[in-house]
Design an enzyme around this catalytic site. Structure first.
Site, PDB file in Angstrom:
ATOM      1  CG  HIS A  28      -2.084   0.661   0.882  1.00  0.00           C
ATOM      2  ND1 HIS A  28      -3.590   0.336   1.307  1.00  0.00           N
ATOM      3  CD2 HIS A  28      -2.463   1.497  -0.202  1.00  0.00           C
ATOM      4  CE1 HIS A  28      -4.327   1.048   1.134  1.00  0.00           C
ATOM      5  NE2 HIS A  28      -3.959   1.687  -0.035  1.00  0.00           N
ATOM      6  CG  ASP A  60      -6.416  -0.612   4.560  1.00  0.00           C
ATOM      7  OD1 ASP A  60      -6.107  -1.630   5.311  1.00  0.00           O
ATOM      8  OD2 ASP A  60      -5.299  -0.129   3.986  1.00  0.00           O
ATOM      9  CG  HIS A 107      -4.443  -2.622   8.371  1.00  0.00           C
ATOM     10  ND1 HIS A 107      -4.491  -3.458   7.257  1.00  0.00           N
ATOM     11  CD2 HIS A 107      -3.959  -3.611   9.446  1.00  0.00           C
ATOM     12  CE1 HIS A 107      -4.208  -4.713   7.715  1.00  0.00           C
ATOM     13  NE2 HIS A 107      -3.952  -4.722   8.912  1.00  0.00           N
ATOM     14  CG  ASP A 127      -2.492   1.476   5.544  1.00  0.00           C
ATOM     15  OD1 ASP A 127      -2.291   0.678   6.487  1.00  0.00           O
ATOM     16  OD2 ASP A 127      -2.904   1.148   4.491  1.00  0.00           O
ATOM     17  CG  HIS A 135       2.304  -1.964   4.538  1.00  0.00           C
ATOM     18  ND1 HIS A 135       1.792  -3.297   4.211  1.00  0.00           N
ATOM     19  CD2 HIS A 135       2.970  -2.122   5.720  1.00  0.00           C
ATOM     20  CE1 HIS A 135       1.762  -3.959   5.394  1.00  0.00           C
ATOM     21  NE2 HIS A 135       2.479  -3.331   5.957  1.00  0.00           N
ATOM     22  CG  ASP A 169      -5.117  -3.209   1.984  1.00  0.00           C
ATOM     23  OD1 ASP A 169      -5.077  -4.401   1.890  1.00  0.00           O
ATOM     24  OD2 ASP A 169      -4.245  -2.706   2.942  1.00  0.00           O
ATOM     25  CG  ASP A 187      -5.637  -5.448   4.488  1.00  0.00           C
ATOM     26  OD1 ASP A 187      -6.480  -4.523   4.678  1.00  0.00           O
ATOM     27  OD2 ASP A 187      -4.303  -5.288   4.607  1.00  0.00           O
ATOM     28  CD  GLU A 224      -0.335  -4.254   1.565  1.00  0.00           C
ATOM     29  OE1 GLU A 224       0.155  -5.494   1.939  1.00  0.00           O
ATOM     30  OE2 GLU A 224       0.158  -3.182   1.865  1.00  0.00           O
TER      31      GLU A 224
HETATM   32  N1  LIG Z   1      -1.380  -1.543   3.957  1.00  0.00           N
HETATM   33  C1  LIG Z   1      -1.348  -2.326   5.022  1.00  0.00           C
HETATM   34  N2  LIG Z   1      -1.619  -3.877   5.051  1.00  0.00           N
HETATM   35  N3  LIG Z   1      -0.873  -1.916   6.281  1.00  0.00           N
HETATM   36  C2  LIG Z   1      -0.533  -2.703   7.523  1.00  0.00           C
HETATM   37  C3  LIG Z   1      -0.184  -1.849   8.560  1.00  0.00           C
HETATM   38  C4  LIG Z   1      -0.182  -2.714   9.844  1.00  0.00           C
HETATM   39  C5  LIG Z   1       0.383  -1.950  10.887  1.00  0.00           C
HETATM   40  N4  LIG Z   1      -0.535  -0.834  11.405  1.00  0.00           N
HETATM   41  C6  LIG Z   1       1.725  -1.052  10.844  1.00  0.00           C
HETATM   42  O1  LIG Z   1       1.779  -0.044  10.727  1.00  0.00           O
HETATM   43  O2  LIG Z   1       2.737  -1.808  10.391  1.00  0.00           O
HETATM   44 MN   LIG Z   2      -3.622  -0.573   3.386  1.00  0.00          MN
HETATM   45 MN   LIG Z   3      -4.568  -3.232   5.202  1.00  0.00          MN
END
Ligand SMILES: NC(=[NH2+])NCCC[C@H](N)C(=O)O
Ligand SMILES: [Mn+2]
Ligand SMILES: [Mn+2]
Length: 299
Positions: free
Chosen positions: A99, A122, A124, A126, A139, A226, A228, A271
């Protein structure tokens, strides 16, 4: 006349720790992206891939911002490519990669769209910075970079920061947010519809709100998707899977509503990690969703 679609691959895996996400562009192409979109009546131009340095050939100099110089270089190159296709009035579909690539795609879009809205789909947020990140993986930081928070090299692609206004950013599908990241989101007034809100309000109401926030008073919406965000049952091939995600149908309804809004100008598909996938299921879901975004299932 339907817009021409430009596909740009970014085989980026430097923004996170697991190998294989660099094969995302191939997996999504292999799942029939071009053919499926052409069937909807669009012209598709594949622009090939942006060059990404090989992880094994580079050292990590900074554990709180892993592969920073390499990620900055790719972001700049991607930004130029996106700006080039946007100038031709194409609709860019940017294939990740992790990402972190959204830093470059949004920087490129911002050269043309001075007042862009962003929907960040997402699991998350991010929204980490090098100070709040538990991993040092970039990411986990692209959304904060986009609104001008974070390391200057990442925020200042194209020489200036703040590509998007905080009030025009909305996160949908979140269910794994780090404690300090949550504080940052609150502090900067970023709207976040978590899975809790999707369960309670329903995806239709959430998307109605999201489209209003990212769409009203802006000159277009960028969807950063994303994979996920979608439940791991349909998208197992991602580096950071989180249970309890958006269902296949909720995902499609969200994409259909975005299509109907007529406001979407571009999207990232990120991702997808074929090494962790089950028979390319995640890439196929990505292609299905992007087809809904482009109007496949709305009569
Ligand atoms: N783009 C993603 N899948 N991001 C996941 C981030 C996971 C976690 N919050 C980190 O900063 O490492
Ligand atoms: Mn992401
Ligand atoms: Mn994510």
């Amino acid at each position: 006349m339907k817009k021409t679609i430009s596909v740009i691959g970014v085989p980026m895996d430097l923004g996170q720790g697991r190998r294989g996400v660099d094969m995302g562009p191939s997996a999504i192409r292999y799942a029939g992206l071009k053919e499926r979109i052409q069937r909807l009546g669009y012209t598709v131009k594949d622009q090939g891939n942006i060059n990404v340095p090989t992880a094994e050939a580079h050292d990590i100099d900074n554990d709180s911002l892993k592969y920073l110089p390499e990620v900055v270089q790719v972001s700049q190159d991607l930004s130029h490519k996106v700006a080039e296709v946007i100038a031709k009035d194409h609709f860019p579909i940017i294939l990740g990669g992790d990402h972190s690539i959204a830093i470059g795609s949004i920087a490129g879009l911002a050269t043309h769209h001075k007042n862009l809205g962003v929907i960040w789909f997402d699991a998350h947020a991010d929204f980490n910075t090098s100070e709040t990140s538990p991993s040092g993986n970039i990411h986990g930081m692209p959304l904060s970079c986009t609104v001008g928070i974070g390391h200057e090299d990442l925020t200042h692609i194209n020489g200036y920061a703040k590509k998007v206004k905080n009030e025009h950013v909305v996160i949908v599908g979140a269910r794994s947010v780090d404690p300090e990241e949550r504080e940052l989101l609150k502090q900067h007034g970023i709207t976040c519809f978590t899975m809790h809100e999707i369960d309670k309000m329903g995806i239709a109401k959430v998307m109605e709100e999201a489209i209003r926030i990212a769409g009203e008073g802006t000159d277009g919406i960028h969807l950063s998707l994303d994979l996920d965000s979608i439940d791991p049952d349909m998208c197992p091939g991602v580096g950071t899977p989180v249970l309890g995600g958006v269902t296949y149908r909720e995902g499609h309804l969200a994409m259909e509503m975005l299509y109907q809004s007529g406001k979407v100008v571009s999207c990232d598909l990120v991702e997808v990690n074929p090494i962790l996938d089950e028979g390319n299921k995640t890439a196929r879901t990505a292609v299905d969703l992007v087809c809904s975004l482009l109007g496949e299932s709305v009569m």
